[in-house]
Enzyme design. Sequence first.
Site, short mmCIF file in Angstrom:
data_model
loop_
_atom_site.label_atom_id
_atom_site.label_comp_id
_atom_site.label_asym_id
_atom_site.label_seq_id
_atom_site.Cartn_x
_atom_site.Cartn_y
_atom_site.Cartn_z
N SER A 149 51.46 52.85 57.05
CA SER A 149 51.03 52.01 56.14
C SER A 149 51.52 51.95 54.91
CB SER A 149 50.12 53.18 55.86
OG SER A 149 48.95 52.60 55.22
N ASP A 174 50.27 51.16 62.27
CA ASP A 174 49.28 51.60 62.38
C ASP A 174 49.05 49.87 60.33
OD1 ASP A 174 46.61 51.25 63.12
OD2 ASP A 174 45.49 51.68 61.31
N HIS A 372 42.99 55.70 61.37
CA HIS A 372 44.39 54.91 61.08
C HIS A 372 45.31 55.82 60.68
CE1 HIS A 372 46.35 52.89 58.09
NE2 HIS A 372 46.69 53.51 57.06
#
Length: 409
Positions: A149, A174, A372
């Site tokens: 992220s 991700d 996530h």
Amino acid sequence: MSALGKDLLKKKFGLPPMPQMGTGSAGKRNLVRKRDYSPVHWDKYFEKMEDVKTNEGNTFRVYECGSEGPVLVFLHGGGFSALSWSLLSARISYLVKCRCLAIDLRGHGDTVTTDDTDLSADRLSSDVRDIIETYFGDDPPPVILIGHSMGGAIAVHVAVQQFISSLIGLCVIDVVEGTAMEALSSMQTFLRGRPKVFNSLDQAIEWCVRSGQVRNLESARVSMVGQVKRMDTDETATSELEREHEHHQLPESSNSVIREEEEEEEEDTLDVSKKGLQKTNATSATSSTPDGFFRTPEDSQSVKKCRYTWRINLSKTEKFWPGWFQGLSQKFLACNVPKMLLLAGVDRLDKDLTIGQMQGKFQMQVLPQSGHAVHEDVPEKVADCLATFMTRQKVVTPTEHFERIFPSC
């Protein structure tokens, strides 16, 4: 198979029906048991912890395991901490010869800087450069950057600016420019929906799993500690747990742990500690949190009871969000090292990356059975994929435990 179906089969073959399940009478077993939401100390996964002091007067907390091979530098996402890499670090160092270095970034975990509020891409990228230079000196070993992220975006910024002279690989988990930019408009709503306070570490870990932030209970038990701090002293939960660990005891468990029904079939999960691999059983956290379990600050009675809040107020970092992700896809494609993109869903791939992937500019792997926090939800699968990618690039030596599972990586 349902209990009714089993009864029908037993009747068909002349067997007595299954007894009805329940509590409080003979021939019946107790369906209710407690799940363990107590915190776990980092030394189950990492071999050492160190505070790295850079020239600018900043002190960065790092965790390390492994003793030989290239260094895998892990950069966590916004609001997370270095402990989110615990299970993955233990697993990957079991499969290949490498060193794992997980960093608490500025404003997160137990890192202390002269300005914790500056989370700009330039500042965080420079921090990573300074840490590597301080930790390894003028002749750093081969480095592979792995980020999730926000941390994935920072890894790209570091790589494209060539801040690490010995960089030999890059893995982003991700985060894709298009979907990241689209999600920014709803981020404040998401943050406002989180609990503001927790009565105990157990309760914080329970929320982490039940909310789906992390779907792996084992990972949540070690990583959530790095995300919260005590409200009365401002001490990080990591420091509190460290002190308790030195006295060979854990903080007192919460009395409000939810009791839930035991499932007929329990799923197998891997305990990927540095002490070895062994099978453990854990029920999946699928039930919703009961109404009123997590209180809001508006309830004055609950505020007095609450002991923990978030280590960082992510809402106040909004001005830095666009700078993390704007132009990220082109920057990623421009990095002149072997690259891999790990995603939780193929729908996250934007146009630039779709073209780049078709042109073979990077390796891609989708792990759809995760949220996530891919590296926390399915650390063994991410480790297998990373190990396959790195051995294919001939930058690591596999151990006797490694078996290639993802041929495309």
